[in-house]
Each structure stands twice: as structure tokens, then as C-alpha cells.
Write a protein that holds these residues in place. Structure first.
Motif, PDB file in Angstrom:
ATOM      1  N   LEU A 157       8.556  -4.156   3.211  1.00  0.00           N
ATOM      2  CA  LEU A 157       7.634  -3.829   2.131  1.00  0.00           C
ATOM      3  C   LEU A 157       8.411  -3.268   0.949  1.00  0.00           C
ATOM      4  N   SER A 158       8.174  -3.846  -0.232  1.00  0.00           N
ATOM      5  CA  SER A 158       8.802  -3.331  -1.453  1.00  0.00           C
ATOM      6  C   SER A 158       7.739  -3.170  -2.533  1.00  0.00           C
ATOM      7  N   VAL A 159       7.922  -2.137  -3.370  1.00  0.00           N
ATOM      8  CA  VAL A 159       6.930  -1.790  -4.391  1.00  0.00           C
ATOM      9  C   VAL A 159       7.642  -1.401  -5.672  1.00  0.00           C
ATOM     10  N   LYS A 186      11.864   1.644   9.341  1.00  0.00           N
ATOM     11  CA  LYS A 186      10.443   1.998   9.414  1.00  0.00           C
ATOM     12  C   LYS A 186      10.221   3.393   8.846  1.00  0.00           C
ATOM     13  N   LYS A 187       9.247   3.509   7.954  1.00  0.00           N
ATOM     14  CA  LYS A 187       8.798   4.812   7.481  1.00  0.00           C
ATOM     15  C   LYS A 187       7.446   5.122   8.117  1.00  0.00           C
ATOM     16  N   GLU A 197      -7.933  -4.273  12.799  1.00  0.00           N
ATOM     17  CA  GLU A 197      -8.664  -4.690  13.993  1.00  0.00           C
ATOM     18  C   GLU A 197      -9.620  -3.575  14.409  1.00  0.00           C
ATOM     19  N   GLN A 198     -10.642  -3.928  15.180  1.00  0.00           N
ATOM     20  CA  GLN A 198     -11.570  -2.926  15.677  1.00  0.00           C
ATOM     21  C   GLN A 198     -10.814  -1.895  16.521  1.00  0.00           C
ATOM     22  N   GLY A 199     -10.871  -0.625  16.090  1.00  0.00           N
ATOM     23  CA  GLY A 199     -10.208   0.434  16.827  1.00  0.00           C
ATOM     24  C   GLY A 199      -8.702   0.449  16.682  1.00  0.00           C
ATOM     25  N   ASP A 200      -8.154  -0.345  15.794  1.00  0.00           N
ATOM     26  CA  ASP A 200      -6.705  -0.412  15.612  1.00  0.00           C
ATOM     27  C   ASP A 200      -6.385  -0.523  14.126  1.00  0.00           C
ATOM     28  N   LYS A 201      -6.033   0.595  13.523  1.00  0.00           N
ATOM     29  CA  LYS A 201      -5.644   0.644  12.106  1.00  0.00           C
ATOM     30  C   LYS A 201      -4.188   1.105  11.968  1.00  0.00           C
ATOM     31  N   GLU A 202      -3.394   0.845  13.014  1.00  0.00           N
ATOM     32  CA  GLU A 202      -2.007   1.301  13.054  1.00  0.00           C
ATOM     33  C   GLU A 202      -1.225   0.852  11.818  1.00  0.00           C
ATOM     34  N   VAL A 203      -0.391   1.750  11.313  1.00  0.00           N
ATOM     35  CA  VAL A 203       0.401   1.481  10.115  1.00  0.00           C
ATOM     36  C   VAL A 203       1.681   0.753  10.499  1.00  0.00           C
ATOM     37  N   ALA A 204       1.901  -0.396   9.869  1.00  0.00           N
ATOM     38  CA  ALA A 204       3.123  -1.169  10.123  1.00  0.00           C
ATOM     39  C   ALA A 204       4.269  -0.710   9.240  1.00  0.00           C
ATOM     40  N   GLN A 205       3.957  -0.376   7.983  1.00  0.00           N
ATOM     41  CA  GLN A 205       4.995   0.083   7.056  1.00  0.00           C
ATOM     42  C   GLN A 205       4.345   0.809   5.890  1.00  0.00           C
ATOM     43  N   VAL A 206       5.077   1.733   5.291  1.00  0.00           N
ATOM     44  CA  VAL A 206       4.593   2.478   4.126  1.00  0.00           C
ATOM     45  C   VAL A 206       5.769   2.726   3.199  1.00  0.00           C
ATOM     46  N   VAL A 207       5.495   2.646   1.886  1.00  0.00           N
ATOM     47  CA  VAL A 207       6.512   2.891   0.861  1.00  0.00           C
ATOM     48  C   VAL A 207       5.897   3.728  -0.254  1.00  0.00           C
ATOM     49  N   GLU A 208       6.680   4.669  -0.782  1.00  0.00           N
ATOM     50  CA  GLU A 208       6.237   5.497  -1.899  1.00  0.00           C
ATOM     51  C   GLU A 208       7.237   5.379  -3.040  1.00  0.00           C
ATOM     52  N   VAL A 209       6.721   5.191  -4.263  1.00  0.00           N
ATOM     53  CA  VAL A 209       7.579   5.106  -5.443  1.00  0.00           C
ATOM     54  C   VAL A 209       6.937   5.907  -6.571  1.00  0.00           C
ATOM     55  N   PRO A 210       7.729   6.393  -7.532  1.00  0.00           N
ATOM     56  CA  PRO A 210       7.146   7.068  -8.703  1.00  0.00           C
ATOM     57  C   PRO A 210       6.248   6.112  -9.486  1.00  0.00           C
ATOM     58  N   LEU A 211       5.182   6.664 -10.051  1.00  0.00           N
ATOM     59  CA  LEU A 211       4.294   5.826 -10.863  1.00  0.00           C
ATOM     60  C   LEU A 211       5.027   5.307 -12.094  1.00  0.00           C
ATOM     61  N   LYS A 212       5.819   6.171 -12.720  1.00  0.00           N
ATOM     62  CA  LYS A 212       6.566   5.774 -13.924  1.00  0.00           C
ATOM     63  C   LYS A 212       7.986   5.367 -13.565  1.00  0.00           C
ATOM     64  N   CYS A 232       3.061  11.756 -10.647  1.00  0.00           N
ATOM     65  CA  CYS A 232       2.267  10.870  -9.804  1.00  0.00           C
ATOM     66  C   CYS A 232       3.145   9.830  -9.111  1.00  0.00           C
ATOM     67  N   HIS A 233       2.704   9.404  -7.936  1.00  0.00           N
ATOM     68  CA  HIS A 233       3.404   8.402  -7.150  1.00  0.00           C
ATOM     69  C   HIS A 233       2.421   7.326  -6.693  1.00  0.00           C
ATOM     70  N   ILE A 234       2.976   6.167  -6.412  1.00  0.00           N
ATOM     71  CA  ILE A 234       2.219   5.064  -5.824  1.00  0.00           C
ATOM     72  C   ILE A 234       2.635   4.927  -4.359  1.00  0.00           C
ATOM     73  N   VAL A 235       1.653   4.850  -3.485  1.00  0.00           N
ATOM     74  CA  VAL A 235       1.917   4.642  -2.059  1.00  0.00           C
ATOM     75  C   VAL A 235       1.268   3.325  -1.639  1.00  0.00           C
ATOM     76  N   ALA A 236       2.060   2.462  -1.002  1.00  0.00           N
ATOM     77  CA  ALA A 236       1.559   1.194  -0.470  1.00  0.00           C
ATOM     78  C   ALA A 236       1.677   1.226   1.050  1.00  0.00           C
ATOM     79  N   VAL A 237       0.606   0.802   1.725  1.00  0.00           N
ATOM     80  CA  VAL A 237       0.545   0.856   3.189  1.00  0.00           C
ATOM     81  C   VAL A 237       0.118  -0.499   3.726  1.00  0.00           C
ATOM     82  N   VAL A 238       0.877  -1.045   4.664  1.00  0.00           N
ATOM     83  CA  VAL A 238       0.457  -2.224   5.414  1.00  0.00           C
ATOM     84  C   VAL A 238      -0.021  -1.727   6.775  1.00  0.00           C
TER      85      VAL A 238
END
Length: 304
Positions: A169-171, A56-57, A289-304, A279-285
Motif C-alpha cells: 500500500l502506498s499513499v 506490515k504496519k 466479510e461478515q464478522g471479519d474486518k481484519e486490517v491487511a495494511q495501513v499507511v499514514e502520510v502528512p496531508l501536506k 493533519c495526516h491522511i491514513v489509508a487502510v485496506v
């Protein structure tokens, strides 16, 4: 005689089969409106063997501004934590709201993003009125998700570090210099059952930007700004829903999407200073839900 009839019949069958009309092959591949650019946007779903959970990140959304005199101290806390815990957190610097105007006669760039402030106010619940502030995986901290006491940040991050993610999660990201477009491929695989609605958000960040910054009572002319939020690649704020027609997402369920993005700096004078090499790309899952935007996973990769 029978042998002659057999030969004649065989010849007739051969001629008939040889004359059978075969039409041209039908290409069922969806066509891109830009016929000169071969990549296309798509999304798909399928199932595969349920994977073992990946590490988990943690997403850190840092609420900041170039005219905020206390923000460099907050950025340093996060920088030091990141250095001490490699590959554990993903920092996103949100320049929006107050204290984001250019420093007169100093600033070369303008980092403020009104869409970010709209996301904070309309999707994340607002309730942040001071800087620096930070959100840890969008977990509730009292009346909102942002903590203004920077001395609490690492404690909450440490507490969160024991969490596991229900998704893998993979990007990947590729820049096509000929057409000035970014091709982003995202794959989400559920490793455990999930019943909450979830969305995918994909963003573009830029680092290593040298520009002015207030720091206490002084102005640093050559301050290095990192993790600066530049643009939404998925719909502003909310992202895109992940298989919302499936109420219960079972282990092994896959959601895969390809996004085609054209950086806005090619048509905007202010944004033409972006450096895609930084620059980087960040993907977030995240939950939706109402009142619940908790992050399940996040990944960052270079744009190029």
C-alpha cells in the motif's frame, strides 16, 4: 509520354492527399465538473510484476474521550510503544460515544464524531462499553475487537507484529491551497492471492491539538491531543470496495484511485480550527466479510 503520365498522376495523388480533411483531436480525458480545478477523481486497475511484500504496519484504533479520566494513561502506553517501535503502528484516536462532551469552561474544541460511533456500532460490531479501549488490526478479542484492559494492548500488538500483509500500500497527499482541496492518491498492489472481499478506507487525522483533558482526578488544561480522527474521505464506516467484481485477486493485480477531498472546516464554524499543517491522511485496506474486518495494511502520510 509515359513519363508525362507518371508525373501527372503523381501530382494528382499529391493533391488528393494534401486535401484530406483531418478533424480536431478528440480529448477522451474525463472532465471534472469544476473546470477551474484540473485534478479529477478516478480509479483504475491493471497488472504488474508481483512485488515482494512490504513491511506490515498495525492499525491501533483507540476509543477515547476528553472526559475519560483513565484515557491519558492508555494514550501514554501507545505513545511509548510507538516511540520504542518506530514505523510499526498507526494510532487513530476515536472520540465518540460517552465521555466526549466538552469539559465545561475548559474545552475549546469538540472532537466527538457521530459517524465514528455509527462505524463502531454498525460496521465493527459494537461491543465496547468502557474507555479507554483499543483495537489491534480489528482482530477479534473475545466478544468484540476492542480491549478495555489496557495492560493487554502491547502484548497483542507484539503478537500481531509477526503478521505479513497480502497487499503493498502506498499513499501520497497534496493540498491545493488555491482551491482548498486535498488530492490523495492510493495504490494497492497484491503480493499474494486473496479471495476475501476487501475495502479501502481513507481518513483525515489531526495531531498536536492543545486543549483540556480529564486525567484521574484533575483537569489538564494544556493536554496535547494526537491522532484525533477528524473525517472520512471515503464513504463513512465501510470505505470503498476494492475490485469486488474480481473474486480472486492474483499477485500483481493493482488497484489505484485518486480522491479529491475538501476539508469541511471551510463551511463549519466548529471545524474552522483545524490546522492542516498538523493533519495526516491514513489509508487502510481491510477485509469486508461478515464478522471479519481484519486490517491487511495501513499507511499514514502528512496531508501536506
Amino acid at each position: 509520354m509515359k513519363k508525362g503520365l507518371f508525373v501527372a498522376g503523381s501530382a494528382m495523388l499529391f493533391l488528393l492527399s494534401a486535401c484530406k480533411e483531418i478533424g480536431p483531436a478528440i480529448d477522451f480525458t474525463p472532465k471534472n465538473t469544476d473546470t477551474s480545478f484540473k485534478e479529477r477523481a478516478f480509479d483504475t486497475t491493471y497488472t504488474e510484476a508481483a512485488p515482494a511484500p512490504q513491511a506490515k504496519k498495525i492499525l491501533i484504533e483507540e476509543y477515547t474521550g476528553v472526559q475519560c479520566p483513565n484515557c491519558p494513561a492508555g494514550a501514554t502506553i501507545l505513545k511509548n510503544y510507538d516511540a520504542a517501535h518506530p514505523d510499526k503502528i498507526v494510532i487513530v484516536a476515536l472520540h465518540s460515544g460517552s465521555l466526549t462532551d466538552k469539559i465545561p469552561n475548559k474545552s475549546k474544541y469538540y472532537f466527538a464524531n457521530n459517524d465514528v460511533q455509527n462505524m463502531i456500532n454498525n460496521y465493527l460490531g459494537g461491543n465496547v462499553n468502557a474507555k479507554p479501549a483499543a483495537s489491534v488490526d480489528r482482530l477479534q478479542q473475545g466478544s468484540g475487537i476492542f480491549m478495555v484492559n489496557k495492560n493487554q494492548w502491547t502484548t497483542v500488538i507484539d503478537q500481531r507484529s509477526t503478521a505479513t500483509s497480502p497487499v503493498n500500500l502506498s499513499v501520497t497527499s497534496r493540498y491545493d491551497s488555491a482551491y482548498k482541496k486535498v488530492v490523495v492518491r492510493v495504490k494497492v498492489v497484491y503480493n499474494t492471492q486473496v479471495t476475501k472481499k476487501q475495502n479501502l478506507s481513507v481518513w483525515l487525522l489531526e495531531s498536536k491539538i492543545i486543549d483540556a483533558q480529564y486525567d484521574g482526578t484533575i483537569t489538564i488544561d494544556a493536554y496535547e491531543h494526537n491522532h484525533v480522527f477528524r473525517d472520512f474521505i471515503t464513504p463513512v464506516g465501510i470505505g470503498t470496495s476494492i475490485l469486488d467484481s474480481i473474486a480472486v485477486k492474483q499477485p500483481g493485480l493493482v488497484y489505484e484511485t485518486q480522491l479529491i477531498y475538501e476539508p469541511k472546516f471551510f463551511s463549519n464554524v466548529e471545524l474552522d480550527k483545524w490546522d492542516l499543517d498538523n493533519c495526516h491522511i491514513v489509508a487502510v485496506v481491510h477485509n469486508d466479510e461478515q464478522g471479519d474486518k481484519e486490517v491487511a495494511q495501513v499507511v499514514e502520510v502528512p496531508l501536506k
